[in-house]
Design a protein around this motif. Sequence first.
Motif, PDB file in Angstrom:
ATOM      1  N   GLN A  36      -6.723 123.303  39.067  1.00  0.00           N
ATOM      2  CA  GLN A  36      -5.880 124.163  39.897  1.00  0.00           C
ATOM      3  C   GLN A  36      -4.842 123.364  40.683  1.00  0.00           C
ATOM      4  OE1 GLN A  36      -6.218 127.462  39.669  1.00  0.00           O
ATOM      5  NE2 GLN A  36      -7.906 127.162  38.231  1.00  0.00           N
ATOM      6  N   THR A  37      -4.802 122.061  40.489  1.00  0.00           N
ATOM      7  CA  THR A  37      -3.921 121.195  41.261  1.00  0.00           C
ATOM      8  C   THR A  37      -2.526 121.130  40.658  1.00  0.00           C
ATOM      9  OG1 THR A  37      -5.808 119.828  41.950  1.00  0.00           O
ATOM     10  CG2 THR A  37      -3.633 118.823  42.103  1.00  0.00           C
ATOM     11  N   ASP A  38      -1.527 121.207  41.511  1.00  0.00           N
ATOM     12  CA  ASP A  38      -0.142 121.035  41.076  1.00  0.00           C
ATOM     13  C   ASP A  38       0.127 119.542  40.910  1.00  0.00           C
ATOM     14  OD1 ASP A  38       2.581 120.942  40.652  1.00  0.00           O
ATOM     15  OD2 ASP A  38       3.130 121.897  42.542  1.00  0.00           O
ATOM     16  N   MET A  39       0.413 119.119  39.681  1.00  0.00           N
ATOM     17  CA  MET A  39       0.622 117.705  39.383  1.00  0.00           C
ATOM     18  C   MET A  39       2.067 117.376  39.038  1.00  0.00           C
ATOM     19  SD  MET A  39      -2.841 116.943  37.198  1.00  0.00           S
ATOM     20  CE  MET A  39      -3.003 118.532  36.412  1.00  0.00           C
ATOM     21  N   SER A  40       2.969 118.301  39.335  1.00  0.00           N
ATOM     22  CA  SER A  40       4.356 118.138  38.906  1.00  0.00           C
ATOM     23  C   SER A  40       5.044 116.929  39.540  1.00  0.00           C
ATOM     24  CB  SER A  40       5.152 119.412  39.214  1.00  0.00           C
ATOM     25  OG  SER A  40       5.093 119.727  40.595  1.00  0.00           O
ATOM     26  N   GLU A  41       4.521 116.429  40.662  1.00  0.00           N
ATOM     27  CA  GLU A  41       5.120 115.277  41.340  1.00  0.00           C
ATOM     28  C   GLU A  41       4.797 113.956  40.637  1.00  0.00           C
ATOM     29  OE1 GLU A  41       5.155 113.371  45.865  1.00  0.00           O
ATOM     30  OE2 GLU A  41       3.340 114.325  45.099  1.00  0.00           O
ATOM     31  N   ALA A  42       3.753 113.947  39.841  1.00  0.00           N
ATOM     32  CA  ALA A  42       3.245 112.700  39.251  1.00  0.00           C
ATOM     33  C   ALA A  42       4.225 112.078  38.265  1.00  0.00           C
ATOM     34  CB  ALA A  42       1.913 112.954  38.559  1.00  0.00           C
ATOM     35  N   THR A  43       4.264 110.744  38.273  1.00  0.00           N
ATOM     36  CA  THR A  43       4.959 110.004  37.214  1.00  0.00           C
ATOM     37  C   THR A  43       3.952 109.264  36.339  1.00  0.00           C
ATOM     38  OG1 THR A  43       5.255 108.055  38.635  1.00  0.00           O
ATOM     39  CG2 THR A  43       7.025 109.696  38.624  1.00  0.00           C
ATOM     40  N   VAL A  44       2.723 109.118  36.857  1.00  0.00           N
ATOM     41  CA  VAL A  44       1.616 108.535  36.098  1.00  0.00           C
ATOM     42  C   VAL A  44       0.361 109.340  36.426  1.00  0.00           C
ATOM     43  CG1 VAL A  44       0.128 106.512  35.741  1.00  0.00           C
ATOM     44  CG2 VAL A  44       2.591 106.197  36.125  1.00  0.00           C
ATOM     45  N   VAL A  45      -0.409 109.687  35.402  1.00  0.00           N
ATOM     46  CA  VAL A  45      -1.689 110.376  35.590  1.00  0.00           C
ATOM     47  C   VAL A  45      -2.780 109.531  34.951  1.00  0.00           C
ATOM     48  CG1 VAL A  45      -3.066 112.410  34.995  1.00  0.00           C
ATOM     49  CG2 VAL A  45      -0.674 112.685  35.675  1.00  0.00           C
ATOM     50  N   THR A  46      -3.853 109.299  35.703  1.00  0.00           N
ATOM     51  CA  THR A  46      -4.985 108.534  35.166  1.00  0.00           C
ATOM     52  C   THR A  46      -6.215 109.430  35.092  1.00  0.00           C
ATOM     53  OG1 THR A  46      -5.484 107.682  37.395  1.00  0.00           O
ATOM     54  CG2 THR A  46      -4.138 106.289  35.953  1.00  0.00           C
ATOM     55  N   LEU A  47      -7.016 109.212  34.055  1.00  0.00           N
ATOM     56  CA  LEU A  47      -8.173 110.060  33.776  1.00  0.00           C
ATOM     57  C   LEU A  47      -9.382 109.214  33.383  1.00  0.00           C
ATOM     58  CD1 LEU A  47      -6.386 112.411  31.209  1.00  0.00           C
ATOM     59  CD2 LEU A  47      -6.734 112.954  33.607  1.00  0.00           C
TER      60      LEU A  47
ATOM     61  N   LEU B   9      -7.369 120.194  29.919  1.00  0.00           N
ATOM     62  CA  LEU B   9      -6.264 119.795  30.792  1.00  0.00           C
ATOM     63  C   LEU B   9      -4.946 119.634  30.048  1.00  0.00           C
ATOM     64  CD1 LEU B   9      -7.638 117.050  33.236  1.00  0.00           C
ATOM     65  CD2 LEU B   9      -6.399 119.114  33.880  1.00  0.00           C
ATOM     66  N   ARG B  10      -5.012 119.352  28.770  1.00  0.00           N
ATOM     67  CA  ARG B  10      -3.818 118.982  28.002  1.00  0.00           C
ATOM     68  C   ARG B  10      -2.662 119.973  28.139  1.00  0.00           C
ATOM     69  NH1 ARG B  10      -4.427 118.137  21.601  1.00  0.00           N
ATOM     70  NH2 ARG B  10      -4.071 120.386  21.623  1.00  0.00           N
ATOM     71  N   PRO B  11      -2.877 121.284  27.968  1.00  0.00           N
ATOM     72  CA  PRO B  11      -1.744 122.215  28.124  1.00  0.00           C
ATOM     73  C   PRO B  11      -1.136 122.164  29.521  1.00  0.00           C
ATOM     74  CG  PRO B  11      -3.601 123.288  27.040  1.00  0.00           C
ATOM     75  CD  PRO B  11      -4.107 121.982  27.558  1.00  0.00           C
ATOM     76  N   LYS B  12      -1.982 122.053  30.529  1.00  0.00           N
ATOM     77  CA  LYS B  12      -1.496 121.985  31.916  1.00  0.00           C
ATOM     78  C   LYS B  12      -0.665 120.725  32.136  1.00  0.00           C
ATOM     79  CE  LYS B  12      -3.297 121.692  36.668  1.00  0.00           C
ATOM     80  NZ  LYS B  12      -2.404 122.701  37.288  1.00  0.00           N
ATOM     81  N   LEU B  13      -1.141 119.600  31.636  1.00  0.00           N
ATOM     82  CA  LEU B  13      -0.404 118.350  31.786  1.00  0.00           C
ATOM     83  C   LEU B  13       0.969 118.439  31.126  1.00  0.00           C
ATOM     84  CD1 LEU B  13      -3.303 115.826  31.007  1.00  0.00           C
ATOM     85  CD2 LEU B  13      -2.281 116.246  33.248  1.00  0.00           C
ATOM     86  N   LEU B  14       1.000 118.983  29.924  1.00  0.00           N
ATOM     87  CA  LEU B  14       2.259 119.061  29.185  1.00  0.00           C
ATOM     88  C   LEU B  14       3.232 120.064  29.795  1.00  0.00           C
ATOM     89  CD1 LEU B  14       0.814 118.801  25.584  1.00  0.00           C
ATOM     90  CD2 LEU B  14       2.347 117.149  26.669  1.00  0.00           C
ATOM     91  N   GLN B  15       2.704 121.093  30.432  1.00  0.00           N
ATOM     92  CA  GLN B  15       3.567 122.107  31.045  1.00  0.00           C
ATOM     93  C   GLN B  15       4.100 121.664  32.408  1.00  0.00           C
ATOM     94  OE1 GLN B  15       1.184 125.670  31.135  1.00  0.00           O
ATOM     95  NE2 GLN B  15       1.001 125.732  28.900  1.00  0.00           N
ATOM     96  N   GLU B  16       3.264 120.970  33.181  1.00  0.00           N
ATOM     97  CA  GLU B  16       3.634 120.641  34.562  1.00  0.00           C
ATOM     98  C   GLU B  16       4.340 119.301  34.712  1.00  0.00           C
ATOM     99  OE1 GLU B  16       0.510 120.929  37.410  1.00  0.00           O
ATOM    100  OE2 GLU B  16       0.097 123.032  36.972  1.00  0.00           O
ATOM    101  N   LEU B  17       3.972 118.331  33.890  1.00  0.00           N
ATOM    102  CA  LEU B  17       4.507 116.985  34.083  1.00  0.00           C
ATOM    103  C   LEU B  17       5.906 116.854  33.491  1.00  0.00           C
ATOM    104  CD1 LEU B  17       1.290 114.924  33.226  1.00  0.00           C
ATOM    105  CD2 LEU B  17       2.161 115.535  35.503  1.00  0.00           C
ATOM    106  N   LYS B  18       6.706 116.063  34.143  1.00  0.00           N
ATOM    107  CA  LYS B  18       8.078 115.832  33.659  1.00  0.00           C
ATOM    108  C   LYS B  18       8.054 114.963  32.402  1.00  0.00           C
ATOM    109  CE  LYS B  18       9.051 114.000  37.654  1.00  0.00           C
ATOM    110  NZ  LYS B  18       7.892 114.427  38.468  1.00  0.00           N
ATOM    111  N   PRO B  19       9.017 115.154  31.498  1.00  0.00           N
ATOM    112  CA  PRO B  19       9.119 114.255  30.340  1.00  0.00           C
ATOM    113  C   PRO B  19       9.209 112.801  30.811  1.00  0.00           C
ATOM    114  CG  PRO B  19      10.561 116.137  30.069  1.00  0.00           C
ATOM    115  CD  PRO B  19      10.038 116.224  31.461  1.00  0.00           C
TER     116      PRO B  19
END
Length: 213
Positions: free
Chosen positions: A140-151, A161-171
């Motif tokens: 439920q977290t907004d991750m749009s600010e991230a430039t790097v995500v670690t898991l 998580l994959r669809p959310k990451l691809l939709q929210e994160l910048k190219p």
Amino acid sequence: MQLQKILLGLVAGVSVISLGIVGYTSSQLKAEAQTPTSTTQSPTTTSTPSLQEYQSSIPYVPTPQPVVDAMLKLANVGKNDVIYDLGSGDGRIPITAAQRYGARGVGIEIDPQLVQEANRNAKTAGVSDRVQFSQQDLFQTDMSEATVVTLYLLTQNNLKLRPKLLQELKPGTRIVSHNYGMGDWKPERVEQIDGRTIYLWTVPEKIPENLRS
């Protein structure tokens, strides 16, 4: 003779009553045997644990520091980056990113005790001005600010998580995972460190059709 008739009538009446009791009891027992007990649930009423319950049931396993260092190096972290660590535990990934690279870090963790521990660790490391830790559901977290995500999650979590990451994160946002992949989303790089595997992906400009769900 009259007394004998009376006695015979009483015996017959008792027999009829007895048969009725036996018949009722047998039917009742059969019905009870066919009725589910209170501990049996039908498929339509089976309860499913909430996502938060599922997340909190996953034991915390910290990423070894050499692997943390390799993950940040693989992501080419710099001072202008914002690191989101999903399932941040004791906070070692965002803290290391702030200490070594001057990056900003955000840790998302469902366990409130680990959030407290991570904040203490950040204060001890002298980077509490550049990192923050929040008790949140990572789905439920907004991750749009991230430039790097670690898991460091399980494969099924990564796939959810994959669809959310691809939709929210910048190219251009880099995603680094410890030990677990992303299904048919092939990593750009794979490295081994101390018997562990780390994977790197970069969010593309255009999301392929097969990765949208």
